[in-house]
Write an enzyme that holds these catalytic residues in place. Structure first.
Site, short mmCIF file in Angstrom:
data_model
loop_
_atom_site.label_atom_id
_atom_site.label_comp_id
_atom_site.label_asym_id
_atom_site.label_seq_id
_atom_site.Cartn_x
_atom_site.Cartn_y
_atom_site.Cartn_z
N LYS A 188 0.84 -1.26 -0.25
CA LYS A 188 0.02 0.14 -0.08
C LYS A 188 1.11 1.34 0.07
CE LYS A 188 -1.74 2.95 2.26
NZ LYS A 188 -1.59 4.54 1.88
N GLY A 240 6.20 5.29 8.62
CA GLY A 240 5.43 6.23 8.65
C GLY A 240 5.80 7.05 10.08
N SER A 241 4.89 7.85 10.36
CA SER A 241 4.72 8.60 11.53
C SER A 241 4.45 7.91 12.86
CB SER A 241 3.94 9.72 11.44
OG SER A 241 2.43 9.50 11.61
N THR A 242 5.08 8.25 13.97
CA THR A 242 4.77 7.55 15.23
C THR A 242 3.12 7.41 15.34
OG1 THR A 242 6.81 7.78 16.26
CG2 THR A 242 4.96 7.50 17.72
N GLU A 263 8.28 0.98 11.65
CA GLU A 263 9.46 1.94 11.50
C GLU A 263 9.00 3.44 11.63
OE1 GLU A 263 11.97 4.32 10.81
OE2 GLU A 263 11.57 3.85 8.81
N CYS A 298 13.11 9.99 8.31
CA CYS A 298 13.25 9.70 9.65
C CYS A 298 14.50 9.75 10.45
CB CYS A 298 12.41 8.31 9.77
SG CYS A 298 13.12 7.01 8.87
N GLU A 397 9.03 16.15 15.64
CA GLU A 397 9.41 15.89 14.34
C GLU A 397 8.69 16.47 13.25
OE1 GLU A 397 10.62 11.68 11.79
OE2 GLU A 397 8.58 11.80 12.68
#
Length: 494
Positions: A188, A240-242, A263, A298, A397
């Site tokens: 995806k 992706g983002s946390t 990750e 990242c 971030e």
């Protein structure tokens, strides 16, 4: 002699884009579409198939059939390796086309996508093809009346939800080990940069990967959520983002407790001690650590920690280095920093830059939008002095070309500031003393620590991942195979 360098603008004008989803061995239309936009110009590249629940169900059903009844999981490893090596060769053959798709789709310089992203994806697929028949099982030492075997088996249907900043490379870090281990995979891609993954599907089919084994579902968060909630998906691998990673973990828990590998984000410290062996080199590296890929990384070295004794000299070198990262046309091979991926990300980064002046922070360089006549989203390389490590600019971030500079007095201060974060993805130390390098590397809570360099190690032998809220599991290296296999113990009584 005529100039043999490619004219990327001409190539872009001639490019035909595939915009459909790839399900069970063929490209398919969907009922909904979304716009794919060139971040360097704001122009629409095409309308991409948006996959909803029907497409997710169809892809998962095909992946389940291919895993439960197909040949892929049961092939001899060498046979599977041969197909993957053909896949890698096709990625190399289409290097420039895939690189151009990356540049048009997410704004990265063509000089990077041709030499880093596309070749890196081919290398990754090749590496796992070579590795898969070299990972043995175990014969356990047990009672002489028994034979005890410990083996690894493919986990099943893997959903790979990949980010927009390195669309092709990050996808390969997921699908290459998963396919090599014998799984079926549904990729995806991000709705911000789906083009390379869609094109890759045809190359996978051409290489001989069976129907249902490799599929691509373009779409936004709803598509990813449907995959993460699906009871017939055995594993989700997400980059992706946390914030979104926590949602993915929750969806897995709500459904079938599928294996979930995350990750996630980072706010990585780059520490320069007074005995740094080469201040000019360290300054150039610090600039590259945050401005490469427009800071949309990242692992970006977004917190620069400089010892007070060398601060003024180092900042002068840093500002000089930053001037070499002026934004430019991503299709110009001379450009080092391209466009921000879209208007949403542009507004987010500019909002953070707008915090300069609060909490004692001070703008040292950049801070403005660039190339306003282009129609795209460009931001100057930006450096902000941050006396207080608790300032938002130092803790959150940003994912853009914004560097926070902090000052410290002792190595203990540097470690305390560096580790005072919810993240733990990467870190770096610059020192001439080997013992200091070892001591600080041990104390830094990060999945990767560089010494006297930053972001080195494109080699697939190094695992990649983080501590704390930077995620779990590891991409790259043989350790990544652990994510896509299950351990089985078999005991045979003689």
């Amino acid at each position: 002699m005529a100039d043999q360098r490619p004219d990327w603008k001409q190539r872009a004008a001639r490019l035909t884009l595939e915009t459909r989803a790839f399900i069970d061995g063929r490209y398919v239309e969907t009922g909904a579409v979304f716009d794919c936009v060139n971040p360097a110009t704001g122009a629409r590249l095409g309308r991409i198939a948006e996959c909803g629940l029907p497409e997710v169900d169809a892809a998962v059903a095909a992946a389940r059939r291919a895993f439960d009844h197909g040949e892929w999981p049961h092939m001899a490893p060498r046979e599977r390796a041969g197909i993957l090596k053909r896949f890698a060769a096709l990625i190399r053959e289409h290097n420039d086309e895939l690189a151009l798709l990356e540049t048009l789709d997410m704004g990265k310089p063509i000089g990077d996508s041709t030499t880093i992203d596309a070749p890196g994806a081919a290398y990754c697929v090749d590496w796992y093809a070579e590795a898969i028949d070299k990972v043995p099982g175990e014969v356990a030492p047990v009672d002489p009346k028994l034979v005890g075997l410990v083996t690894r088996e493919p986990i099943g249907v893997v959903g790979a939800i990949v980010p927009w900043n390195f669309p092709l490379l990050m996808a390969s870090w997921k699908f290459a080990p998963a396919l090599a281990a014998g799984n079926t995979v549904i990729v995806k891609p991000s709705e911000k940069s789906p083009l390379s993954a869609i094109r890759l599907a045809a190359l996978a089919r051409e290489a001989g990967i069976p129907d249902g084994v490799f599929q691509v579902l373009p779409g936004g968060g709803a598509t990813g959520k449907a995959l993460a909630l699906h009871h017939d998906v055995d594993c989700i691998a997400f980059t992706g983002s946390t914030q979104v990673g926590k949602l993915i973990a929750g969806y897995a828990a709500q459904s079938n407790l599928k294996r979930t590998w995350l990750e996630l984000g980072g706010k990585s410290p780059n520490i320069v001690l007074p005995d740094c062996p080469d201040l000019k080199k360290a300054a150039r590296s610090a600039a590259a650590a945050i401005f490469f890929n427009m800071g949309e990384m990242c692992t970006a070295g977004s917190r620069l920690l400089v010892h007070r004794d060398i601060r003024d000299v180092f900042l002068a070198e840093l500002q000089e280095a930053a001037r070499q990262w002026a934004p430019g046309d991503p299709l110009d091979p001379a450009t080092r920093m391209g466009a921000i991926v879209d208007g949403v990300q542009f507004d987010k980064v500019m909002a953070y830059i707008g915090l300069a002046g609060q909490d004692g922070t001070r703008l040292l360089a950049g801070g403005k939008a660039a190339l306003p006549d282009s129609g795209g989203w460009f931001i100057e390389p930006t450096i902000i002095d941050c006396p207080d490590p608790a300032a938002r600019l130092c803790r959150e971030e940003i994912f853009g070309p914004v560097l926070s500079v902090l000052t410290f007095d002792t190595p203990d201060d540097a470690i305390r500031i560096a580790n005072d974060t919810e993240y733990g993805l990467a870190a770096a130390v610059w020192t001439s003393d080997l013992a200091t390098a070892h001591r600080m590397a041990r104390r830094l809570r990060a999945g990767t620590v560089w010494v006297n360099c930053y972001d080195e190690g494109g080699d697939m032998n190094f695992p990649f991942g983080g501590f704390k809220q930077s995620g779990n599991g590891r991409d790259k290296s043989l350790h990544a195979l652990e994510k896509y296999t299950e351990l089985k113990s078999t005991l045979i009584r003689l």
